[in-house]
Design an enzyme around this catalytic site. Structure first.
Site, PDB file in Angstrom:
ATOM      1  CG  ASP A 160      41.142  31.523  20.436  1.00 13.57           C
ATOM      2  OD1 ASP A 160      41.103  30.794  19.425  1.00 13.57           O
ATOM      3  OD2 ASP A 160      40.293  32.381  20.685  1.00 13.57           O
ATOM      4  CD  GLU A 217      37.560  33.585  14.043  1.00 12.12           C
ATOM      5  OE1 GLU A 217      37.210  34.755  14.317  1.00 12.12           O
ATOM      6  OE2 GLU A 217      36.938  32.595  14.471  1.00 12.12           O
TER       7      GLU A 217
END
Ligand SMILES: *[C@@H]1O[C@H](CO)[C@@H](O)[C@H](O)[C@H]1NC(C)=O
Length: 327
Positions: free
Chosen positions: A36, A205
């Site tokens: 991420d 997401e």
């Protein structure tokens, strides 16, 4: 001879097409602590900062997007300033500059559970040891808190003079809410901007809103990020995009399909040695222009798709025709 020339030119274009889709060069620390990623450049000296999940939100720095990347400590010392049993392991950073200050949004959650809070720390330099942890942004979910969404993967976007936080994962999908300041949620309602009504579980997401040429593009990760050994090929992360005229929507994909009804145009999916690309963001690089950056499994060096060994990837993005594509 003419046939041979034709074959060679065909081969050449095939090679060019596949080469273009490969990640740009990366040297130094490109394969640890990249999950991420969040990428931003320090304006004072041009240093590139890369933040990632775990280790108190790890920091790496480099003189260019290609590296060489070096570890430069962490945003948080010890536990995040939120009341949660997992405050010792923040995830999914997003770092944005507002005025003269950098803000790092982080998520504290329980994997796979809607028990989450988005916190924020700030710094004028982004150096390790120079961050103030303000704790919760007020965006959280769990018992008696918030709606049927998961409050992780925060991303701050400025739209004119207004600030919004996009967030969300699975359940009710991606949401957006107004912020009264970079550190606090405003009084407005949480609005749904992306929802996959077709694929079971609504696996969307990691939303990242990128304003460009008068439009707002929300890039998101679709599918499974993790435990990839147990994920059916095709169900792993891929990167999709939707577009709107304002930060809060309504978002549609390239075919015009509503993104709260399953729409989403693929920007990057598994190919060659690149598997499960996601956790992405977009960065305006002074040298390359808009760049899509992400983590991925490099099958050459991580054949078993271990979660802890993801690689940092990036590609130049073209917005020709009003829709982003990898160059
Ligand atoms: C934690 O956050 C609260 C509220 O945002 C703030 O008042 C406090 O100073 C913070 N504590 C630390 C140790 O940073």
């Amino acid at each position: 001879m003419r046939l041979l020339a034709l074959l060679l030119s065909l081969l050449h274009s095939v090679l060019l097409v596949s080469a273009a889709a490969n990640p740009g060069p990366c040297s130094g620390a490109c394969t640890s602590l990249v999950h991420d990623p969040a990428l931003i450049q320090r304006t004072s000296d041009g240093t590139y900062f890369r933040f990632a999940s775990h280790d108190g939100i790890s920091i790496h720095t480099a003189p260019s997007i290609s590296g060489p990347w070096k570890r430069a400590g962490s945003v948080l010392k010890g536990r995040a300033n939120v009341s949660h049993k997992n405050a010792g392991d923040p995830w999914a950073p997003d770092v944005q500059k507002v005025g003269d200050t950098y803000y790092c949004y982080y998520s504290v959650s329980t994997f796979g559970a809607k028990d989450s809070v988005i916190g924020v720390a700030s710094s004028k330099s982004m150096n390790a040891g120079d961050w103030t942890d303000h704790g919760s942004t007020g965006v959280s979910t769990g018992a008696n808190k918030g709606g049927n969404y998961n409050a992780i993967d925060g991303n701050l976007v400025a739209a004119g003079s207004k600030l919004f936080l996009t967030f969300g994962s699975f359940w009710d999908g991606l949401q957006v809410v107004d912020m009264s300041s970079p550190t606090k949620r405003g009084g407005g309602d949480v609005r749904n901007i992306v929802r996959d009504t077709v694929v079971k579980g609504n696996p969307v997401e990691g939303g990242y809103i990128f304003p460009h040429a008068g439009k707002y593009y929300v890039f998101f990760s679709h599918g499974s990020c993790c435990n990839l050994k147990n994920v059916k090929p095709g169900d792993e992360y891929k990167i999709k995009v939707c577009r709107a005229d304002s930060a809060t929507g309504t978002y549609v994909d390239k075919s015009g399909k509503s993104c709260t009804k399953g729409g989403g145009t693929v920007v990057l999916q598994s190919h060659g040695n690149v598997y499960a690309a996601g956790g992405q963001g977009v960065f305006n690089d002074p040298k390359h222009g808009p760049v899509l950056y992400y983590h991925y499994v490099d099958r050459k060096i991580n054949p078993n798709a271990e979660d802890g060994r993801k690689s940092f990837g990036w590609n130049k993005l073209s917005f020709e025709g009003g829709w982003p594509s990898i160059e």
